[in-house]
Design an enzyme around this catalytic site. Structure first.
Site, mmCIF file in Angstrom:
data_model
loop_
_atom_site.group_PDB
_atom_site.id
_atom_site.type_symbol
_atom_site.label_atom_id
_atom_site.label_comp_id
_atom_site.label_asym_id
_atom_site.label_seq_id
_atom_site.Cartn_x
_atom_site.Cartn_y
_atom_site.Cartn_z
ATOM 1 N N CYS A 99 68.803 101.288 33.470
ATOM 2 C CA CYS A 99 69.975 100.564 34.057
ATOM 3 C C CYS A 99 70.988 101.581 32.929
ATOM 4 O O CYS A 99 71.892 102.266 33.021
ATOM 5 C CB CYS A 99 70.252 98.759 34.014
ATOM 6 S SG CYS A 99 68.888 98.516 35.003
ATOM 7 N N HIS A 103 75.005 103.256 32.786
ATOM 8 C CA HIS A 103 75.493 102.108 33.068
ATOM 9 C C HIS A 103 75.726 101.878 31.261
ATOM 10 O O HIS A 103 77.075 100.584 31.042
ATOM 11 C CB HIS A 103 75.464 101.013 33.175
ATOM 12 C CG HIS A 103 74.961 100.554 35.253
ATOM 13 N ND1 HIS A 103 76.563 100.997 35.743
ATOM 14 C CD2 HIS A 103 73.978 101.068 35.876
ATOM 15 C CE1 HIS A 103 76.339 101.082 37.002
ATOM 16 N NE2 HIS A 103 74.577 101.037 37.057
ATOM 17 N N CYS A 136 70.279 100.553 43.310
ATOM 18 C CA CYS A 136 69.974 101.920 42.662
ATOM 19 C C CYS A 136 68.682 102.028 41.888
ATOM 20 O O CYS A 136 68.849 103.239 41.442
ATOM 21 C CB CYS A 136 70.624 101.208 40.752
ATOM 22 S SG CYS A 136 73.086 101.004 41.085
ATOM 23 N N CYS A 199 75.348 71.385 55.032
ATOM 24 C CA CYS A 199 75.580 71.267 53.434
ATOM 25 C C CYS A 199 76.577 70.344 52.726
ATOM 26 O O CYS A 199 77.062 69.704 51.922
ATOM 27 C CB CYS A 199 76.221 72.747 52.700
ATOM 28 S SG CYS A 199 75.133 73.701 52.936
ATOM 29 N N CYS A 202 77.094 66.973 52.406
ATOM 30 C CA CYS A 202 76.281 66.102 50.777
ATOM 31 C C CYS A 202 77.515 66.582 50.186
ATOM 32 O O CYS A 202 77.986 65.965 49.358
ATOM 33 C CB CYS A 202 75.212 66.519 50.475
ATOM 34 S SG CYS A 202 73.875 65.082 51.039
ATOM 35 N N HIS A 203 77.970 68.081 49.956
ATOM 36 C CA HIS A 203 78.941 68.782 48.762
ATOM 37 C C HIS A 203 80.650 68.527 49.884
ATOM 38 O O HIS A 203 80.997 68.477 48.354
ATOM 39 C CB HIS A 203 78.324 69.798 49.096
ATOM 40 C CG HIS A 203 77.070 69.973 48.362
ATOM 41 N ND1 HIS A 203 76.685 69.218 47.016
ATOM 42 C CD2 HIS A 203 75.633 70.597 48.561
ATOM 43 C CE1 HIS A 203 75.357 69.679 47.088
ATOM 44 N NE2 HIS A 203 74.499 70.389 48.083
ATOM 45 N N ARG A 240 67.957 77.563 45.326
ATOM 46 C CA ARG A 240 68.638 76.810 45.726
ATOM 47 C C ARG A 240 68.445 76.130 46.953
ATOM 48 O O ARG A 240 68.837 74.492 47.170
ATOM 49 C CB ARG A 240 69.570 76.631 44.570
ATOM 50 C CG ARG A 240 70.733 75.447 44.481
ATOM 51 C CD ARG A 240 69.997 73.947 43.886
ATOM 52 N NE ARG A 240 70.315 73.388 43.051
ATOM 53 C CZ ARG A 240 70.094 71.505 43.321
ATOM 54 N NH1 ARG A 240 69.226 71.424 43.667
ATOM 55 N NH2 ARG A 240 70.258 70.751 42.005
ATOM 56 N N CYS A 244 67.249 73.265 49.258
ATOM 57 C CA CYS A 244 68.500 71.543 50.435
ATOM 58 C C CYS A 244 68.170 71.793 50.907
ATOM 59 O O CYS A 244 68.366 70.796 52.454
ATOM 60 C CB CYS A 244 69.752 71.883 49.488
ATOM 61 S SG CYS A 244 70.094 71.898 47.880
#
Lengths: 283, 158
Positions: A99, A103, A136, A199, A202-203, A240, A244
């Site tokens: 990389c 970069h 890339c 979602c 709850c959130h 995550r 959930c």
């Protein structure tokens, strides 16, 4: 006099206790390494209809968990950032490039994490930063793709997040990205599984409420990848999501699926204005 | 004569005699959110209901509700209202309706429907995250567990 001060202190402590564990440290501000100021609460972006103020998940965590993110020496996620630097500098693939060959340094990519997911003109689809990194590798390095939510990839993403810390999340939701964004929004409000929860249930409807032992946040993703004390590792945003969705007793989507990419774009846009803070520390 | 008839019906339904009286989820009738008929024909057991209310894999009601009488069990949620006094506020028929399918009483509520087997979006096989076959789905609580919870709720008087 001294006695009076002590009793005032005791009173303040009592008031803090009375306010309950739920509000521990919610008013605090986050400055990392006494240097990087993180916006943890701000006005909600105009597209959000039901919420006035957006909050980083950091504001909902306990004082102890919060403290771990205030200094890079205490933040277990930073170990993975260092491992990400090694991947960044390692040559791979038929072109013999790393990389860094193109970069230079991760710092050169400062600000990139804040605007992803982002529409990619050539591919004609919304790219997450993982998709961009893999492009890339395959198209420019002649290397194999990294596993989408595997260790090397997640460490690279943590590295790119860390160099953007403090910059406002600012993903574009109009133009060609709009239909993906709309899809993500639809997914956010869909009630799934045998518990029939979205979602938003709850959130959005219940942030700042306790659900059993958990203090519900707004489910923001400005802190990803997130080091979780619960599993002692760096967690990707799609992992995550998966957790959930699974907790609604539903069939989840897979990491890297178009559904999760759309959801990620939508959720990022709900955090437009908060700072990038990955790798964050959560419980 | 009558006995033979019942036995034949049971064989046809492919189920055990003791379960023959259970009202299937799809057969429950709601009137203004309430369910008049017992789901089992047997009185609920409040002690068993208390276990259902506090157990994660079962009702886990305290995940969302505060209940003073259940303070021995840690971590009560704030998503729904406190259930203190629920036995005064609601009749047994209403409580049965709320527990079986709260959406019949409170339009669009976040509270899950505990006695229903179909009409889900992407139902999973328990908490595995894998797909469930719609025909294999069981309601979150059995008919008797619903009755047990109703019996427990009826004890919550002020």
């Amino acid at each position: 006099m001294r006695k009076m001060m002590t009793s005032v202190a005791a009173m303040t402590a009592a008031i803090a206790l009375a306010a309950g564990a739920a509000s521990a440290g919610q008013e605090d501000n986050l400055v990392v390494n006494e240097e990087i100021e993180i916006v943890v609460r701000t006005d909600a972006p105009a597209h959000m209809e039901n919420v006035d103020t957006i909050y980083s998940g950091w504001t909902f965590r306990s004082d102890e968990t919060q403290a771990l993110q205030m200094d890079d020496f205490d933040n277990p996620g930073m170990i993975f950032v260092d491992m990400g630097r090694e991947v960044f500098d390692a040559a791979a693939g038929s072109e013999g490039k790393s990389c860094a060959s193109c970069h230079e340094s991760p710092e050169n990519l400062k600000g990139v994490k804040a605007v992803y997911p982002k529409w990619n003109d050539q591919a004609e689809e919304v790219y997450t930063i993982e998709m961009q990194i893999n492009e890339c590798r395959t198209d420019r390095m002649g290397a194999e793709k990294l596993k989408y939510n595997g260790g090397d990839m997640t460490n690279l993403v943590a590295l790119l997040a860390s160099v953007s810390r403090g910059m406002p999340v600012n993903v574009a939701i109009d133009g060609p990205a709009q239909s993906t964004w709309e899809w993500g929004k639809e997914l956010y409000y869909s009630r799934t599984g045998q518990l029939e929860l979205s979602c938003a249930n709850c959130h959005e409807d219940n942030y700042d409420n306790m659900i059993r032992a958990d203090h519900l946040s707004q489910g923001q993703i400005n802190g990803f990848p997130a080091y979780r004390l619960k599993n002692a590792k760096l967690n990707t945003v799609h992992d995550r999501f998966k957790g959930c969705v699974r907790d609604t007793r539903a069939e989840t989507y897979a990491p890297a699926s178009p559904e999760f990419v759309a959801l990620e774009l939508y959720l990022s846009s709900r955090g437009n204005g908060l700072s990038v803070e990955g790798p964050s520390v959560r419980n | 004569m009558k006995r033979t008839f019942v036995a034949a019906a049971v064989v046809m339904a492919g189920t055990f005699p003791a379960l023959a009286e259970v009202v299937a989820p799809a057969a429950v009738t709601y009137a203004d959110g309430a369910v008049a008929q017992s789901l089992t024909g047997q009185a609920g057991n409040a002690d068993a209901g208390r276990t259902v209310m506090t157990t994660r894999g079962l009702g886990n009601c305290i995940a969302c509700h505060q209940v003073t009488a259940l303070e021995d069990f840690p971590f009560h949620g704030e998503v729904g209202p406190s259930l203190d006094g629920a036995g005064d506020r609601w009749t047994q028929e209403e409580l049965r309706g709320i527990v079986a399918n709260a959406k019949m009483m409170f339009d669009g509520t976040i509270m899950p429907a505990f006695y229903k087997k179909s009409g889900y979006v992407r139902p999973g096989d328990g908490y595995t995250g894998k797909a469930a076959k719609e025909e294999d789905l069981e309601p979150l609580l059995t008919a008797q567990q619903v009755e047990d919870v109703v019996a427990y709720l009826a004890t919550l008087t002020e």
